[in-house]
Design a protein around this motif. Sequence first.
Motif, short mmCIF file in Angstrom:
data_model
loop_
_atom_site.label_atom_id
_atom_site.label_comp_id
_atom_site.label_asym_id
_atom_site.label_seq_id
_atom_site.Cartn_x
_atom_site.Cartn_y
_atom_site.Cartn_z
N ALA A 93 0.84 -1.21 0.00
CA ALA A 93 0.00 0.00 0.00
C ALA A 93 0.87 1.25 0.00
O ALA A 93 0.57 2.24 -0.69
CB ALA A 93 -0.92 0.00 1.21
N ALA A 97 0.98 4.03 -2.88
CA ALA A 97 0.63 5.42 -2.60
C ALA A 97 1.65 6.40 -3.15
O ALA A 97 1.34 7.58 -3.37
CB ALA A 97 0.46 5.63 -1.10
N SER A 127 -4.20 1.09 -4.33
CA SER A 127 -3.63 2.25 -3.63
C SER A 127 -3.09 3.31 -4.58
O SER A 127 -3.04 4.49 -4.23
CB SER A 127 -2.51 1.80 -2.69
N SER A 152 -4.85 3.76 0.61
CA SER A 152 -3.95 2.80 1.24
C SER A 152 -4.70 1.88 2.19
O SER A 152 -4.50 0.66 2.18
CB SER A 152 -2.83 3.53 1.99
#
Length: 395
Positions: A93, A97, A127, A152
């Motif tokens: 995640a 991101a 994400s 996330s």
Amino acid sequence: MSFIVATAPGPSNALRRMTPNKRMLLPVVLMALLMVPGSRQVTLQVLSDAFFQVGIFVYLSLVAFHAVASRVSGGRMAELIARYPAVELSGAALLGALPGCGGAIVVVTQFVRGNASFGAVVTVLTSTMGDAAFLLLASEPVTGLSVMAISSVVGVITGAVVNYIHQDDSVMRQPAKASNDNVACQCEGTLASPFASRFASYFFLVLAIPALIIALFMAFNVDIQAYSAVLNTSIVYGGASAAFITIVLWAINGQATAPSQPNAPAGKLQVLSANAAADTQFVLSWVVVAFLLFELPMFWFNVDMAAAFDGMGVVAVLGAIAVGMLPGCGPQIMVTGLYLQGALPFAALLGNGLANDGDALFPAMALAPKAAAYATLYSAVPALVVGLGWFYLVG
């Protein structure tokens, strides 16, 4: 950004060089709009606003991002994910991101090699916002960080559910005939020649400080027109000219097949500037398209685009999610641009961000097509749930 699969030089590369560059259509259309008195002022203002309100902030944020990324080893991050499977989804995640495509590629390639689970692939694709994250962070950093945080958390939850469903994910893999050595994440519009690289690099370096000063005045709503009409006109024409040059650079370098200055240190300022300029060209070009699609109908047909999209209600959210399922970053940047113009609600932006796999979907399709197809469908589920839930519960 785009992904370039390394191939041996041959007739196919020569044929690709002979193929007409379709990206030149955008500067040609812009020239036509500038030549028509009825659309000239609107086009000038859109180009100027896109450069000062978006382009310069994207460029500066990209310089900082590439400076940090040049000192972080993707292999090291992949090793940590493989060594600590308990935090695998959180790591995926976090990599997703990160703006751009690099983090997602790390997870996809590790999945193909058997070092990451299928849930990690779903997590990273859920994400990531791809290049659209650069635009959102540069324009509305708080909103950008909020979307990244929500994406996330949702990505980790979705990945955990997928891992529970697919406890044996071997069927999602196929023998990897290509490694991440021949699937590279290159900036969209990678500069093809040393001259083009230097020109783009120094062009933005020279403009960075004066353009930032003007952009900050605009950000704080300083009425330059009230101080000097001549200065205001000069700023509009200067910004429009800079934006047009940026778009032309994107168009003429659209068929580049090799990165510039391959032997230069990754952290060198000129290389950082060239890489940031290449991404900025791509982002700014799509932002201009989005802004024109918003402004021209209002000018020509007296149509309030914000009201029109607002009147679509849930359809606008569903449309943004559907666009998010398309591979590539261009359409996603348009959605983000429409949100920044006030044409789309936050629920549409959020749904698009969750469904958006960006350019990371291309290597996934090349290395593990079945996993890419399933991951796209799985990431659409939280996009629908969260996007529609936000629309009905928050607005």
